[in-house]
Scaffold this active site. Structure first.
Site, PDB file in Angstrom:
ATOM      1  N   PHE A 274     -11.043  -6.102  -6.321  1.00  0.00           N
ATOM      2  CA  PHE A 274     -11.041  -6.680  -5.197  1.00  0.00           C
ATOM      3  C   PHE A 274     -10.385  -6.010  -4.033  1.00  0.00           C
ATOM      4  O   PHE A 274      -9.559  -6.205  -3.216  1.00  0.00           O
ATOM      5  CB  PHE A 274     -10.134  -8.048  -5.390  1.00  0.00           C
ATOM      6  CG  PHE A 274     -10.241  -8.859  -6.474  1.00  0.00           C
ATOM      7  CD1 PHE A 274     -11.347  -9.806  -6.500  1.00  0.00           C
ATOM      8  CD2 PHE A 274      -9.479  -8.755  -7.545  1.00  0.00           C
ATOM      9  CE1 PHE A 274     -11.342 -10.411  -7.719  1.00  0.00           C
ATOM     10  CE2 PHE A 274      -9.504  -9.403  -8.596  1.00  0.00           C
ATOM     11  CZ  PHE A 274     -10.677 -10.397  -8.802  1.00  0.00           C
TER      12      PHE A 274
ATOM     13  N   ASP B  49      -5.870  -7.407  -6.501  1.00  0.00           N
ATOM     14  CA  ASP B  49      -5.350  -8.027  -5.473  1.00  0.00           C
ATOM     15  C   ASP B  49      -6.489  -9.336  -5.089  1.00  0.00           C
ATOM     16  O   ASP B  49      -7.358  -9.009  -4.016  1.00  0.00           O
ATOM     17  CB  ASP B  49      -5.268  -7.168  -4.181  1.00  0.00           C
ATOM     18  CG  ASP B  49      -4.646  -7.616  -2.944  1.00  0.00           C
ATOM     19  OD1 ASP B  49      -4.150  -8.985  -3.164  1.00  0.00           O
ATOM     20  OD2 ASP B  49      -4.814  -7.213  -1.912  1.00  0.00           O
TER      21      ASP B  49
ATOM     22  N   CYS C 199      -2.058 -14.151  -3.751  1.00  0.00           N
ATOM     23  CA  CYS C 199      -1.883 -14.605  -2.224  1.00  0.00           C
ATOM     24  C   CYS C 199      -1.835 -15.955  -2.074  1.00  0.00           C
ATOM     25  O   CYS C 199      -1.789 -16.526  -1.159  1.00  0.00           O
ATOM     26  CB  CYS C 199      -2.643 -13.960  -1.277  1.00  0.00           C
ATOM     27  SG  CYS C 199      -4.416 -14.356  -1.452  1.00  0.00           S
TER      28      CYS C 199
ATOM     29  N   ASP D 201     -15.565  -4.424  -5.514  1.00  0.00           N
ATOM     30  CA  ASP D 201     -15.743  -5.623  -4.371  1.00  0.00           C
ATOM     31  C   ASP D 201     -17.175  -6.199  -4.762  1.00  0.00           C
ATOM     32  O   ASP D 201     -18.242  -5.599  -4.780  1.00  0.00           O
ATOM     33  CB  ASP D 201     -15.171  -5.129  -2.933  1.00  0.00           C
ATOM     34  CG  ASP D 201     -14.878  -6.582  -2.403  1.00  0.00           C
ATOM     35  OD1 ASP D 201     -13.275  -6.642  -2.438  1.00  0.00           O
ATOM     36  OD2 ASP D 201     -15.522  -7.202  -1.766  1.00  0.00           O
ATOM     37  N   SER D 202     -17.160  -7.537  -4.332  1.00  0.00           N
ATOM     38  CA  SER D 202     -18.424  -8.178  -4.400  1.00  0.00           C
ATOM     39  C   SER D 202     -19.130  -8.176  -2.713  1.00  0.00           C
ATOM     40  O   SER D 202     -20.214  -8.815  -2.680  1.00  0.00           O
ATOM     41  CB  SER D 202     -18.480  -9.584  -4.848  1.00  0.00           C
ATOM     42  OG  SER D 202     -17.349 -10.299  -4.051  1.00  0.00           O
TER      43      SER D 202
ATOM     44  N   ARG E   3       0.917  -1.169  -0.172  1.00  0.00           N
ATOM     45  CA  ARG E   3      -0.023  -0.018  -0.084  1.00  0.00           C
ATOM     46  C   ARG E   3       0.808   1.262   0.084  1.00  0.00           C
ATOM     47  O   ARG E   3       0.823   2.000  -0.559  1.00  0.00           O
ATOM     48  CB  ARG E   3      -0.799  -0.165   1.261  1.00  0.00           C
ATOM     49  CG  ARG E   3      -2.047  -0.926   1.081  1.00  0.00           C
ATOM     50  CD  ARG E   3      -3.050  -0.871   2.094  1.00  0.00           C
ATOM     51  NE  ARG E   3      -2.604  -1.407   3.270  1.00  0.00           N
ATOM     52  CZ  ARG E   3      -2.916  -2.632   3.816  1.00  0.00           C
ATOM     53  NH1 ARG E   3      -3.379  -3.626   3.061  1.00  0.00           N
ATOM     54  NH2 ARG E   3      -2.204  -3.086   4.987  1.00  0.00           N
TER      55      ARG E   3
END
Length: 394
Positions: free
Chosen positions: A225, A297, A337, A247-248, A206
């Protein structure tokens, strides 16, 4: 003390100080869940002390390679104190940090994050589950924090044959907190947020996003995301003209909007979309939109190598679309990730996405987990987070 004896030739990884013994390596022996066992070679040579996990493919997780070591509460307290001392030496610019990172700190299956005066722990393996009370007491004593919340609700608990467990282990109170990072304020909820409440492992990335934004003056940023908007805050702090966050999760986006307000940013500089990322990228492409910087991400798409092929297709697709949406000279911050996707494979996936998009450009920086999420030379599996900063050729 119960003894585990390995099959011939299966002692090589332990001799290299790798902390796992898989079920297929064991010739004889067994124990109760979390019980400390003596691990020996086929010839009877001592190899390690470890915690036995009868339900897991990782049947033994090593506590110590020292035959004289006694595995007790004092030993565990010493490991905790060493882990905490390391974070103190690192001088991290945040009051949200990881204090214990599992095997990398000699405490396999234990994750401990600190948010101000509150600790959050995940006990993801049978060994640390068996010592939970002693570990909790030592954490409170060593940190001086009055509260410890448990977030043992990960999929790895199921693989260990353990039920999910959440709630206050020590202390009580509100689970909605605010952390300070790089001078920004970020709200989170340790009871309902992802992981222990926040993605502390992306702290350094970040900051990198902030630095590039400040240096290059991005007018239009797309954060995919986005979760609760950590990269959104970073970009706005760096002077981005406008950030679109996708984002969901509606609640995550609500927290992201709240984080903008916490930091005094004009709400007109941000758009929040509760939508599917892939569909949104295709929509933007059809509309002819372009962005000066894009952050990808995504969640963990390949927890193990067995999922790598399917995950590779998904990673490639979103990176291909992102490359097409970048303006000439634009910057892509792309991450994985997934433990099942190694650094080399991730590079190949992103390169293939660029080729399909007809895009080339230099990798100007490689990224990984923050310094309080270390890996050790004997445990490369600790390197799960990897990222690339790519500048699209004009």
């Amino acid at each position: 003390m119960k003894t585990i004896r390995l099959k011939p030739g299966k002692d090589r990884s332990l001799l290299r100080r790798h902390p796992w013994v898989f079920d297929g390596a064991i010739a004889t022996g067994g124990a109760d869940a979390g019980e400390t066992v003596r691990v020996e070679s086929h010839e009877g040579q001592f190899l390690a002390w470890g915690a036995f996990s009868p339900a897991s493919r990782i049947r033994v997780r090593v506590w110590s390679f020292d035959e004289a070591q006694r595995i007790d509460a004092a030993f565990l307290r010493t490991l905790l104190a060493r882990a905490i001392a390391l974070r103190t030496r690192l001088g991290i610019d945040s009051d949200g940090l990881r204090l214990v990172h599992g095997e990398s700190d000699g405490l396999p299956g234990l994750i401990v994050d600190r948010y101000g005066d509150t600790l959050v722990a995940q006990f993801t393996a049978s060994g640390v589950e068996r010592w939970k009370a002693e570990l909790a007491d030592a954490l409170i004593e060593l940190t001086g924090c009055p509260r410890l919340y448990e977030r043992s609700d990960t999929s790895s608990r199921k693989r260990e044959g353990l039920a999910e467990a959440t709630g206050w282990l020590r202390g009580s109170g509100d689970t909605a907190l605010t952390l300070n990072e790089h001078g920004w304020r970020l709200g989170l909820d340790i009871a309902h947020g992802h992981k222990t409440g926040y993605y502390l492992d992306q702290r350094d990335s970040r900051q990198v996003c902030y630095q590039y934004t400040k240096r290059l003056g991005f007018a239009r940023v797309l954060n995919c995301f986005s979760y609760t908007g950590g990269f959104t805050v970073a970009a706005l702090a760096g002077g981005a003209g406008h950030v679109t966050s996708i984002d969901s999760s509606g609640p995550a986006l609500e927290q992201a909007a709240a984080n903008l307000a916490l930091n005094g940013f004009d709400a007109a500089r941000a758009t929040f979309m509760d939508a599917d990322v892939n569909a949104s990228l295709r929509l933007f492409l059809g509309e002819g939109r372009q962005f000066d910087a894009i952050v990808l991400d995504p969640p963990k798409l390949a927890p193990t190598a067995a999922h790598a092929e399917r995950a590779a297709r998904a990673y490639k697709d979103i990176n291909r679309l992102a490359f097409k949406l970048l303006s000439p000279g634009g910057v892509l911050f792309t991450f994985s990730c997934a433990g099942g996707i190694g650094v080399e494979l991730f590079h190949k996936i992103v390169a293939s996405a660029g080729l399909d998009a007809g895009v080339d450009g230099p990798i100007v920086q490689r990224l990984g987990g923050a310094c309080d999420h270390p890996m050790t030379v004997n445990f490369p599996e600790g390197e799960y987070l990897k990222g690339l900063v790519i500048m699209k050729s004009s």
